[in-house]
Design an enzyme around this catalytic site. Structure first.
Site, mmCIF file in Angstrom:
data_model
loop_
_atom_site.group_PDB
_atom_site.id
_atom_site.type_symbol
_atom_site.label_atom_id
_atom_site.label_comp_id
_atom_site.label_asym_id
_atom_site.label_seq_id
_atom_site.Cartn_x
_atom_site.Cartn_y
_atom_site.Cartn_z
ATOM 1 N N HIS A 67 -18.774 -3.101 0.510
ATOM 2 C CA HIS A 67 -18.101 -3.141 1.818
ATOM 3 C C HIS A 67 -17.417 -1.817 2.169
ATOM 4 O O HIS A 67 -16.884 -1.679 3.267
ATOM 5 C CB HIS A 67 -17.080 -4.273 1.811
ATOM 6 N N ASP A 68 -17.387 -0.864 1.236
ATOM 7 C CA ASP A 68 -16.745 0.433 1.479
ATOM 8 C C ASP A 68 -17.748 1.561 1.691
ATOM 9 O O ASP A 68 -17.348 2.711 1.864
ATOM 10 C CB ASP A 68 -15.860 0.824 0.283
ATOM 11 N N ASP A 86 -9.635 -4.620 -8.127
ATOM 12 C CA ASP A 86 -9.526 -3.545 -7.139
ATOM 13 C C ASP A 86 -8.736 -2.360 -7.712
ATOM 14 O O ASP A 86 -7.673 -2.549 -8.321
ATOM 15 C CB ASP A 86 -8.795 -4.109 -5.914
ATOM 16 N N GLU A 135 -12.865 -1.708 -10.410
ATOM 17 C CA GLU A 135 -13.158 -0.629 -9.470
ATOM 18 C C GLU A 135 -12.326 0.574 -9.899
ATOM 19 O O GLU A 135 -11.096 0.481 -9.985
ATOM 20 C CB GLU A 135 -12.799 -1.039 -8.046
ATOM 21 N N ASP A 149 -12.278 -11.371 -6.261
ATOM 22 C CA ASP A 149 -11.802 -9.995 -6.085
ATOM 23 C C ASP A 149 -10.283 -10.085 -6.144
ATOM 24 O O ASP A 149 -9.665 -10.866 -5.426
ATOM 25 C CB ASP A 149 -12.240 -9.522 -4.693
HETATM 26 C C1 NOJ Z 1 -10.770 -0.738 -2.685
HETATM 27 C C2 NOJ Z 1 -11.363 -1.753 -1.773
HETATM 28 O O1 NOJ Z 1 -12.719 -1.935 -2.070
HETATM 29 C C3 NOJ Z 1 -11.139 -1.258 -0.364
HETATM 30 O O2 NOJ Z 1 -11.827 -2.016 0.593
HETATM 31 C C4 NOJ Z 1 -9.659 -1.236 -0.120
HETATM 32 O O3 NOJ Z 1 -9.394 -0.677 1.140
HETATM 33 C C5 NOJ Z 1 -8.906 -0.433 -1.181
HETATM 34 N N1 NOJ Z 1 -9.373 -0.691 -2.507
HETATM 35 C C6 NOJ Z 1 -7.437 -0.755 -1.146
HETATM 36 O O4 NOJ Z 1 -7.246 -2.051 -1.637
#
Ligand code: NOJ
Length: 568
Positions: free
Chosen positions: A329-330, A199, A256, A98
């Site tokens: 994880h989000d 990311d 992402e 990542d």
């Molecule tokens: C996306 C990530 O998945 C998340 O966990 C993070 O807080 C934000 N980007 C900022 O990096």
């Protein structure tokens, strides 16, 4: 369609902090991951996506990197990391790192130098602007609450941070930044990693006019999204990364990308675009959003979810590649969100797995999804850890007048912390995560929901996920087949067909707590097929069970059934 290894792979995401603690400090670590590699091999996945393990002050659990070429102390050392790569490869698995290059930590050496003065080699590594009328340069709000700008005395200027103020955005307009990022990525590739999850990669380009954003009534800040997400220049920068980095190695890349439609997906992940192999869209994750934000306690509408998924499946077919995910994880846990974590817990978890894994694309499994881990609800805001959750509570209750009880209801449903309780390995102390406490929390249901109770149980969610993965390896139709939606208007079931050479696959998934009677599409009536998998006990899934259709079929609550028709 061209065959590629990353189209055929299944990816497993590890959030290292919550995966396995090997040294009793309450924090998951790299040696802990190594201990569990045989478990992952046995599950059948091909690629491990490792959330950030780089040196970081941990304001955002590692998504704030202070040194890309070093490892966070709590997680281990670079020696451990090298050993992890070796052990992963020894088992025939691959590792996807990542990488966070939209921003760094403010403790990164580049920022430390950048903020000192206007005339040093790093002064343009970040986005600096003079203030306006005694305040920030514009009205943009950040994702983690407050203004997106922070004042820095030594430069008498503001720097942009779309996330926390300790996460300053890099200035991608500066070619030196791009060169340094590329060098760093090549350094990891030379170490042997097999890909990158990038990311918020569609945020790297900003509208250089930095105009005020639209400010809705009751909102404390203006909307930065139109000026920072999917700006055409982002494609230019990603193409450059592809040309100079990705295309040099047989790797896999997933970006992402927030606020993306299928049209954007075709550009970022188009077969002829030379950007990324696939992206993570958020469209389907936003189905239960409120009017202006994710903080809502509203239930999702199945028809809306299907409309989005069906659109991505059909639009990208033949021109770009999908990634398939319900969890990370989000996001809250899918069985609590789109399934039923009460009486239909096991059946609905299996149904959700079926619905996703039978689609076209590369499926992602987030740690614990394969055993049906659920949301974990806390009473007080103080019980939460996540920077997004905590800052949203403050901003929405203190600045926007939101009722604190309502906000807590939303947090219990939507907080990222739902995904961050530790992995439930067994029913022993700390759910087998470690032997000396946990950095955050153990979901109290670990006595019932854990790996060890599911490993030997043929009827478990874990065994079911293994079968889903095995089927994908065995039947090319699951990877490469075209996709056609069925019963698009139904608010109770999610059904579709796949077609590939002379085969057809019928996927039937109930999202309802009641029994449904479905009229079988004419082309399947009176036909014989083979049941590849079903979540109803009593039926085997040895791929040979014959199935004969009549005109109607009954779907039990949360039932899933996949039927293959050959020699059409
Ligand atoms: C996306 C990530 O998945 C998340 O966990 C993070 O807080 C934000 N980007 C900022 O990096």
């Amino acid at each position: 369609m061209k065959q590629d290894w990353w189209k055929e792979a299944v990816v497993y995401q590890i959030y290292p902090r919550s995966f396995k603690d090997s040294n009793g400090d309450g924090i998951g670590d790299i040696p802990g991951i190594i201990e569990k590699l045989d478990y992952l091999k046995n599950l059948g996945v091909d690629v491990i996506w490792l959330s950030p393990v780089y040196r970081s002050p941990n304001v955002d659990n590692g998504y704030d990197i202070s040194d890309y070429k070093d490892i966070m102390e709590e997680f281990g050392t670079m020696k451990d990391m090298d050993e992890l790569i070796r052990q992963i490869h020894k088992r025939g698995l691959k590792l996807m790192m990542d990488i966070v290059v939209n921003h760094t930590s403010d403790e990164h050496e580049w920022f430390q130098k950048s903020c000192q003065s206007e005339d040093n080699p790093y002064s343009d590594y970040y986005i600096w602007k003079k203030g306006k009328n005694g305040g920030p340069p514009n009205n943009w709000g950040s994702y983690f609450g407050g203004s997106a700008w922070e004042y820095c005395e030594s430069r008498d200027a503001y720097y942009l941070h779309m996330y926390a103020k300790k996460q300053p955005d890099l200035n991608w307009e500066n070619p030196k930044v791009r060169e340094d990022v590329k060098k760093m990525m090549l350094w990891w590739l030379e170490k042997g990693v097999d890909g990158f999850r990038l990311d918020v990669i569609n945020l790297i380009a900003k509208d250089q006019r930095f105009p005020d954003g639209e400010q809705k009534e009751g909102e404390p800040f203006g909307n930065m999204i139109p000026y920072t997400h999917n700006i055409p220049k982002a494609h230019t920068f990603i193409k450059e990364l592809n040309r100079d980095v990705f295309s040099k190695y047989p790797i896999m890349t997933v970006g992402e990308t927030l606020e993306t439609t299928a049209e954007d997906g075709k550009k970022y992940a188009g077969f002829n675009e030379h950007e990324l192999n696939m992206i993570f869209t958020f469209e389907h994750m936003n189905v239960d959003n409120g009017k202006n934000s994710k903080w809502s306690d509203q239930k999702f509408q199945l028809t809306k979810l299907k409309e989005i998924m069906n659109c991505w499946q059909t639009e990208l077919d033949g021109v770009a590649w999908n990634s398939l995910y319900w969890n990370n994880h989000d996001q809250p846990r899918v069985v609590s969100r789109f399934g039923n974590d009460g009486i239909f817990w096991s059946r609905s978890a299996k149904m959700l797995g079926t619905c996703l894994h039978m689609m076209q694309g590369t499926p992602y499994i987030y740690q614990g999804e394969e055993i049906g881990m659920t949301n974990c609800c806390f009473d007080h805001i103080e019980d939460y850890e996540d920077v997004e959750t905590v800052t949203a509570f403050r901003q929405r209750t203190e600045m926007m007048g939101e009722d604190p009880d309502y906000m807590m209801r939303c947090i219990r449903k939507k907080s990222r912390d739902n995904a961050r309780t530790v992995m439930q390995w067994n029913d022993g102390p700390f759910a087998g995560f470690g032997n000396n406490g946990v950095w955050f929390a153990v979901n109290p249901n670990y006595k019932k929901i854990n790996v060890s109770s599911q490993l030997e149980d043929e009827d478990s969610i874990l065994s079911y996920y293994k079968r889903l993965i095995r089927l994908r390896k065995k039947y090319p139709i699951i990877v490469y087949g075209d996709y056609t939606p069925l019963f698009a208007d139904s608010g109770k079931n999610f059904c579709y067909t796949r077609q590939y050479s002379n085969e057809e696959l019928l996927v039937l998934c109930s999202f309802s707590e009641s029994v449904q009677d479905i009229r079988v599409p004419v082309q399947f009536q009176e036909r014989r097929g083979r049941i590849l998998i079903t979540n109803m006990s009593g039926l085997t899934d040895n791929d040979t069970e014959q199935y004969q259709f009549g005109e109607h079929i009954t779907l039990e609550p949360y039932e899933a059934k996949v039927i293959l028709f050959e020699n059409l």
